[in-house]
Design a protein around this motif. Structure first.
Motif, PDB file in Angstrom:
ATOM      1  N   GLU A   1      -7.785  54.544  -7.838  1.00  0.00           N
ATOM      2  CA  GLU A   1      -7.280  55.002  -6.634  1.00  0.00           C
ATOM      3  C   GLU A   1      -6.602  53.892  -6.062  1.00  0.00           C
ATOM      4  N   THR A   2      -5.348  54.179  -5.333  1.00  0.00           N
ATOM      5  CA  THR A   2      -4.338  53.300  -4.612  1.00  0.00           C
ATOM      6  C   THR A   2      -3.982  53.795  -3.390  1.00  0.00           C
ATOM      7  N   GLN A   3      -3.500  52.759  -2.388  1.00  0.00           N
ATOM      8  CA  GLN A   3      -2.962  53.069  -1.180  1.00  0.00           C
ATOM      9  C   GLN A   3      -1.381  53.052  -1.600  1.00  0.00           C
ATOM     10  N   ASN A   4      -0.769  52.973  -2.684  1.00  0.00           N
ATOM     11  CA  ASN A   4       0.579  52.786  -3.005  1.00  0.00           C
ATOM     12  C   ASN A   4       1.336  54.102  -2.636  1.00  0.00           C
ATOM     13  N   SER A   5       1.945  54.149  -1.803  1.00  0.00           N
ATOM     14  CA  SER A   5       2.754  55.580  -1.436  1.00  0.00           C
ATOM     15  C   SER A   5       3.867  55.928  -2.171  1.00  0.00           C
ATOM     16  N   ASP A   6       4.389  55.003  -2.798  1.00  0.00           N
ATOM     17  CA  ASP A   6       5.403  55.238  -3.853  1.00  0.00           C
ATOM     18  C   ASP A   6       5.224  55.376  -5.328  1.00  0.00           C
TER      19      ASP A   6
ATOM     20  N   ALA B   1      -4.435  48.839  -7.128  1.00  0.00           N
ATOM     21  CA  ALA B   1      -5.441  49.959  -7.584  1.00  0.00           C
ATOM     22  C   ALA B   1      -6.781  49.541  -8.170  1.00  0.00           C
ATOM     23  N   ASN B   2      -7.646  50.596  -7.785  1.00  0.00           N
ATOM     24  CA  ASN B   2      -9.255  50.360  -8.012  1.00  0.00           C
ATOM     25  C   ASN B   2      -9.484  51.358  -8.970  1.00  0.00           C
ATOM     26  N   ILE B   3      -9.839  50.744 -10.124  1.00  0.00           N
ATOM     27  CA  ILE B   3     -10.527  51.585 -11.106  1.00  0.00           C
ATOM     28  C   ILE B   3     -11.912  52.288 -10.629  1.00  0.00           C
ATOM     29  N   ILE B   4     -11.836  53.578 -10.660  1.00  0.00           N
ATOM     30  CA  ILE B   4     -12.943  54.625 -10.295  1.00  0.00           C
ATOM     31  C   ILE B   4     -13.998  55.022 -11.502  1.00  0.00           C
ATOM     32  N   GLU B   5     -13.042  55.440 -12.458  1.00  0.00           N
ATOM     33  CA  GLU B   5     -13.741  55.791 -13.651  1.00  0.00           C
ATOM     34  C   GLU B   5     -12.962  55.203 -15.052  1.00  0.00           C
TER      35      GLU B   5
ATOM     36  N   GLN C   1      -0.580  60.382 -13.929  1.00  0.00           N
ATOM     37  CA  GLN C   1      -0.533  61.752 -13.393  1.00  0.00           C
ATOM     38  C   GLN C   1      -1.210  61.874 -11.948  1.00  0.00           C
ATOM     39  N   ASN C   2      -0.652  62.326 -10.934  1.00  0.00           N
ATOM     40  CA  ASN C   2      -1.396  62.585  -9.642  1.00  0.00           C
ATOM     41  C   ASN C   2      -2.984  63.258 -10.258  1.00  0.00           C
ATOM     42  N   GLU C   3      -3.960  62.841  -9.694  1.00  0.00           N
ATOM     43  CA  GLU C   3      -5.273  63.394 -10.053  1.00  0.00           C
ATOM     44  C   GLU C   3      -5.144  64.770  -9.496  1.00  0.00           C
ATOM     45  N   ALA C   4      -4.831  65.405  -8.484  1.00  0.00           N
ATOM     46  CA  ALA C   4      -4.718  66.748  -7.955  1.00  0.00           C
ATOM     47  C   ALA C   4      -3.803  67.575  -9.020  1.00  0.00           C
ATOM     48  N   ILE C   5      -2.785  67.112  -9.440  1.00  0.00           N
ATOM     49  CA  ILE C   5      -1.991  67.828 -10.351  1.00  0.00           C
ATOM     50  C   ILE C   5      -2.698  67.823 -11.649  1.00  0.00           C
ATOM     51  N   PHE C   6      -3.246  66.892 -12.338  1.00  0.00           N
ATOM     52  CA  PHE C   6      -4.024  66.929 -13.365  1.00  0.00           C
ATOM     53  C   PHE C   6      -5.012  67.952 -13.427  1.00  0.00           C
ATOM     54  N   ASN C   7      -5.909  67.900 -12.320  1.00  0.00           N
ATOM     55  CA  ASN C   7      -6.989  68.785 -12.185  1.00  0.00           C
ATOM     56  C   ASN C   7      -6.647  70.273 -12.046  1.00  0.00           C
ATOM     57  N   ALA C   8      -5.416  70.280 -11.248  1.00  0.00           N
ATOM     58  CA  ALA C   8      -4.784  72.001 -11.291  1.00  0.00           C
ATOM     59  C   ALA C   8      -4.430  72.347 -12.669  1.00  0.00           C
TER      60      ALA C   8
ATOM     61  N   ARG D   1      -5.284  59.318  -5.681  1.00  0.00           N
ATOM     62  CA  ARG D   1      -5.815  59.064  -7.015  1.00  0.00           C
ATOM     63  C   ARG D   1      -4.934  59.475  -8.181  1.00  0.00           C
ATOM     64  N   ALA D   2      -4.968  58.737  -9.080  1.00  0.00           N
ATOM     65  CA  ALA D   2      -4.346  59.219 -10.506  1.00  0.00           C
ATOM     66  C   ALA D   2      -5.039  59.072 -11.645  1.00  0.00           C
ATOM     67  N   VAL D   3      -4.732  59.915 -12.787  1.00  0.00           N
ATOM     68  CA  VAL D   3      -5.219  59.549 -13.930  1.00  0.00           C
ATOM     69  C   VAL D   3      -4.192  58.928 -14.643  1.00  0.00           C
ATOM     70  N   VAL D   4      -4.814  57.791 -15.461  1.00  0.00           N
ATOM     71  CA  VAL D   4      -4.030  57.092 -16.284  1.00  0.00           C
ATOM     72  C   VAL D   4      -4.541  57.081 -17.616  1.00  0.00           C
ATOM     73  N   THR D   5      -3.677  57.374 -18.772  1.00  0.00           N
ATOM     74  CA  THR D   5      -3.952  57.328 -20.041  1.00  0.00           C
ATOM     75  C   THR D   5      -3.205  56.396 -20.821  1.00  0.00           C
ATOM     76  N   VAL D   6      -4.000  55.874 -21.713  1.00  0.00           N
ATOM     77  CA  VAL D   6      -3.327  54.679 -22.606  1.00  0.00           C
ATOM     78  C   VAL D   6      -3.574  54.981 -23.912  1.00  0.00           C
ATOM     79  N   VAL D   7      -2.300  55.023 -24.775  1.00  0.00           N
ATOM     80  CA  VAL D   7      -2.604  55.476 -26.375  1.00  0.00           C
ATOM     81  C   VAL D   7      -1.758  54.584 -26.976  1.00  0.00           C
ATOM     82  N   GLY D   8      -2.238  54.130 -28.051  1.00  0.00           N
ATOM     83  CA  GLY D   8      -1.326  53.149 -29.054  1.00  0.00           C
ATOM     84  C   GLY D   8      -2.195  52.710 -30.110  1.00  0.00           C
ATOM     85  N   ALA D   9      -1.686  51.767 -30.990  1.00  0.00           N
ATOM     86  CA  ALA D   9      -2.435  51.149 -31.980  1.00  0.00           C
ATOM     87  C   ALA D   9      -3.158  49.883 -31.424  1.00  0.00           C
TER      88      ALA D   9
END
Length: 87
Positions: A49-54, A28-32, A76-83, A2-10
């Motif tokens: 969430e993705t099965q992409n290992s790279d 990648a499947n969007i969970i939230e 960012q990896n969700e585990a790192i983001f949460n930590a 799982r990863a946290v994806v943020t998008v910012v811009g005009a």
């Protein structure tokens, strides 16, 4: 993974479509998802969430899409983001 994806811009037409199409291509499947517009500024945050290992290539592909769309995409990896955000 799982990863946290943020998008910012005009804000402009096609940001959500471009980012979500790239996520679909990367299988990648969007969970939230949450997005906000404030005085012309666009922000979106997703947990995917993705099965992409790279993870590096996953990040790089989304970063390239961000450049093409004129926005900043951070992944960012969700585990790192949460930590990082625990009290």
């Amino acid at each position: 993974m799982r990863a946290v994806v943020t998008v910012v811009g005009a804000d402009k037409i096609g940001i959500v479509a471009g980012v979500t199409a790239t996520l679909a291509e990367l299988e990648a499947n969007i969970i939230e998802i949450s997005q906000t517009l404030m005085s012309g500024a666009f922000t979106m945050m997703m947990v995917v969430e993705t099965q992409n290992s790279d993870f590096s290539s996953f990040q790089a592909e989304l970063s390239r899409k961000g450049e093409a769309l004129g926005v900043n995409i951070h992944v960012q990896n969700e585990a790192i983001f949460n930590a990082m955000h625990k009290l």
